[in-house]
Write a protein that holds these residues in place. Structure first.
Motif, mmCIF file in Angstrom:
data_model
loop_
_atom_site.group_PDB
_atom_site.id
_atom_site.type_symbol
_atom_site.label_atom_id
_atom_site.label_comp_id
_atom_site.label_asym_id
_atom_site.label_seq_id
_atom_site.Cartn_x
_atom_site.Cartn_y
_atom_site.Cartn_z
ATOM 1 N N GLY A 5 0.224 7.674 15.004
ATOM 2 C CA GLY A 5 0.902 6.711 14.150
ATOM 3 C C GLY A 5 -0.068 5.915 13.302
ATOM 4 N N ILE A 6 -1.209 5.552 13.871
ATOM 5 C CA ILE A 6 -2.232 4.856 13.092
ATOM 6 C C ILE A 6 -2.783 5.767 12.003
ATOM 7 N N ALA A 7 -3.036 7.022 12.359
ATOM 8 C CA ALA A 7 -3.553 7.973 11.373
ATOM 9 C C ALA A 7 -2.552 8.222 10.253
ATOM 10 N N CYS A 47 -2.081 4.499 3.094
ATOM 11 C CA CYS A 47 -1.954 3.082 2.740
ATOM 12 C C CYS A 47 -3.238 2.323 3.030
ATOM 13 N N ARG A 48 -3.900 2.698 4.105
ATOM 14 C CA ARG A 48 -5.160 2.035 4.444
ATOM 15 C C ARG A 48 -6.201 2.290 3.355
ATOM 16 N N ASP A 49 -6.236 3.499 2.844
ATOM 17 C CA ASP A 49 -7.227 3.843 1.827
ATOM 18 C C ASP A 49 -7.008 3.067 0.527
ATOM 19 N N GLU A 80 1.878 -3.979 -5.727
ATOM 20 C CA GLU A 80 2.242 -3.753 -7.123
ATOM 21 C C GLU A 80 3.029 -2.476 -7.365
ATOM 22 N N ASN A 81 3.134 -1.578 -6.404
ATOM 23 C CA ASN A 81 3.862 -0.335 -6.627
ATOM 24 C C ASN A 81 4.603 0.048 -5.350
ATOM 25 N N ASN A 82 5.294 1.161 -5.413
ATOM 26 C CA ASN A 82 6.121 1.586 -4.273
ATOM 27 C C ASN A 82 5.451 2.637 -3.401
ATOM 28 N N LEU A 83 4.138 2.830 -3.557
ATOM 29 C CA LEU A 83 3.469 3.921 -2.857
ATOM 30 C C LEU A 83 3.515 3.756 -1.335
ATOM 31 N N GLN A 84 3.431 2.508 -0.844
ATOM 32 C CA GLN A 84 3.478 2.310 0.602
ATOM 33 C C GLN A 84 4.839 2.687 1.174
ATOM 34 N N TYR A 85 5.877 2.653 0.349
ATOM 35 C CA TYR A 85 7.210 3.063 0.786
ATOM 36 C C TYR A 85 7.408 4.568 0.618
ATOM 37 N N GLY A 103 -10.662 -5.511 1.544
ATOM 38 C CA GLY A 103 -11.387 -5.090 2.744
ATOM 39 C C GLY A 103 -11.022 -5.921 3.950
ATOM 40 N N GLN A 104 -10.854 -7.226 3.755
ATOM 41 C CA GLN A 104 -10.457 -8.100 4.859
ATOM 42 C C GLN A 104 -9.048 -7.756 5.353
#
Length: 469
Positions: free
Chosen positions: A56-58, A63-65, A71-76, A135-136
């Protein structure tokens, strides 16, 4: 501790596992000594939990990268959303502010204080090890994700021990898709670990410790306090009610003391910040995943007297669970009542966030350890998990989002799956001969979670078989 020869093997007990085992030679033979050697059930289950949770983390690597941008819908679109990096940037942690105490040009933190404390510590570590804001935020996610992995492994150990002579039932928890998909959306896994450790302490006849752990869980997320209701109901069915309620009083006392110890200092230092969680939940309306949102979207309007309606429905459901507990032909198992109570709250609450399934997975593994029903329910949860992110993607690009109508269908699939599993638990409760954990009338003696009630039962008996009324 159960003798190794008494352990129940899924390939001998569960029809789905038995059928699947044909591919590797069929069910375990009679001469097999289960759980012997280094690979004990506990070690195998913990390893499976770590592997599944790590997947699940992998899965969130994309999104981590890119740093989880708003600003966009890429995480969805890539279904890798997490609250963690966004809350770091949007609740004052990036500025070094302390939640509840400090304020700024951002909303107050709407989380219970134990989660706030964890966020504060991990935010400080993220600021100390990364220079850029992105990064934080990513480091903040990493630290909390691995902390949730630790909580998942602790929960696995608790489930193995709570399963009694059926430790392999914990594989339902370890291999659940919901564990991998939702484990790092939020901090719910921490509350789950406290809740299950609390039940384990009760099962080990340490009621005061059980209460303290449930109180700490409630200081992280609200739902663990609901488990006091099922504990009360099983005490009502104990033959020696004085001994049973003496244990329950210790549990309630431990829960109250632990919760107050964590909350009162923050309440005294920052009353407005402390109240933010309660105000936020009181003011919120029908939100993502709730059956109430489906009704609002169908009726195209807000539901009048919403808080009163939700409270009334939940009260009626809890009363129905109490009636089932008191009228069942045998004492219900604690895990059965716990699952029904938490499921009622999750399904009919104002909101159903995808990670709420984590509350239910370990309870489901203990309440109804049957792979067919568990897989069917989890499949419904996967459908909803995918649907909610594509529905949110539509807020940025309608051409790539899920329409309202289909999102409502996905919500109802999730609701139907949970109600189906709850229905199977109710069937086992009303007809104990169907219960895979302890078929027959002796409900208390064969409930691995009975804890102090076993001693109370023996105290209240003068001989013969255990009472069932």
């Amino acid at each position: 501790m159960e003798r190794q020869t008494d352990l129940v093997l899924p390939s001998r007990d569960d029809p789905v596992v038995a059928a699947g085992s044909e591919a590797i030679g069929g069910p375990a033979g009679r001469r097999l000594l289960p759980g012997t050697g280094w690979w004990t059930p506990a070690r195998v289950i913990v390893l499976l939990t770590v592997l599944v949770f790590s997947l699940g983390i992998a899965q969130r690597d994309y999104c981590r990268d890119i740093g989880w941008p708003r600003e966009n819908n890429l995480q969805y679109v890539h279904v890798c959303y997490s609250d963690m990096p966004h809350l770091y940037r949007e609740r004052g942690f990036a500025e070094g502010n302390v939640p509840y105490l400090d304020t700024g040009e951002y909303p107050r933190l709407e989380y219970p204080v134990l989660i706030g404390a964890v966020m504060t510590v991990t935010a400080k570590a993220a600021r100390a090890t990364e220079r850029t804001l992105t990064g934080q935020a990513v480091r903040f996610y990493d630290l909390n994700a691995w902390l949730m992995l630790l909580c998942a492994a602790v929960t696995a150990l608790a489930v193995v021990n709570l399963a009694g002579r059926r430790p392999w039932d914990a594989a339902l928890y370890a291999l659940a898709p919901g564990l991998a998909l939702t484990g790092t959306i939020n901090w719910d896994m921490m509350a789950v670990a406290f809740a299950m450790l609390g039940l384990l302490a009760w099962a080990r006849r340490r009621p005061l410790l059980a209460g303290a752990l449930l109180g700490l869980g409630t200081a992280a997320k609200l739902y663990p306090v609901l488990l006091l209701g099922p504990l009360f109901l099983v005490c009502l069915r104990a033959p020696d009610k004085r001994a049973a309620f003496s244990a329950l009083a210790k549990t309630v006392t431990g829960a109250a003391v632990a919760w107050l110890a964590v909350n009162v200092p923050v309440l005294l230092l920052a009353p407005n910040g402390w109240r933010a969680f309660w105000v936020f939940n009181e003011q919120r309306g029908a939100e993502f995943g709730s059956i109430w949102l489906v009704l609002e979207q169908a009726g195209q309007g807000k539901i009048p007297h919403f808080n009163l309606l939700v409270g009334g429905v939940l009260a009626a459901l809890f009363a129905g669970i109490a009636w089932l507990a008191l009228t069942a032909p045998a004492r219900p198992r604690l895990a059965q009542l716990a699952f029904l109570t938490v499921a009622a709250f999750a399904v009919f609450n104002k909101v159903y966030s995808p990670q709420y399934v984590l509350w239910l997975i370990p309870l489901a593994a203990l309440a109804r350890p049957r792979w067919r029903d568990f897989i069917a329910w989890q499949a419904c949860e996967v459908v909803y998990y995918l649907a909610v992110w594509y529905y949110l993607a539509g807020s940025y690009d309608p051409n790539r989002g899920l329409p309202v109508g289909l999102y409502s269908v996905a919500i109802m699939i999730h609701v139907a799956g949970t109600l189906y599993f709850a229905g199977m638990v109710i069937r086992d409760l009303l007809h104990p001969q169907h219960d895979p954990v302890r078929p027959g009338p002796d409900a208390l003696g064969q409930d691995p979670l009975s804890g102090p009630l076993v001693a109370a039962s023996r105290t209240g008996q003068t001989g013969g078989a255990p009472a069932v009324g």
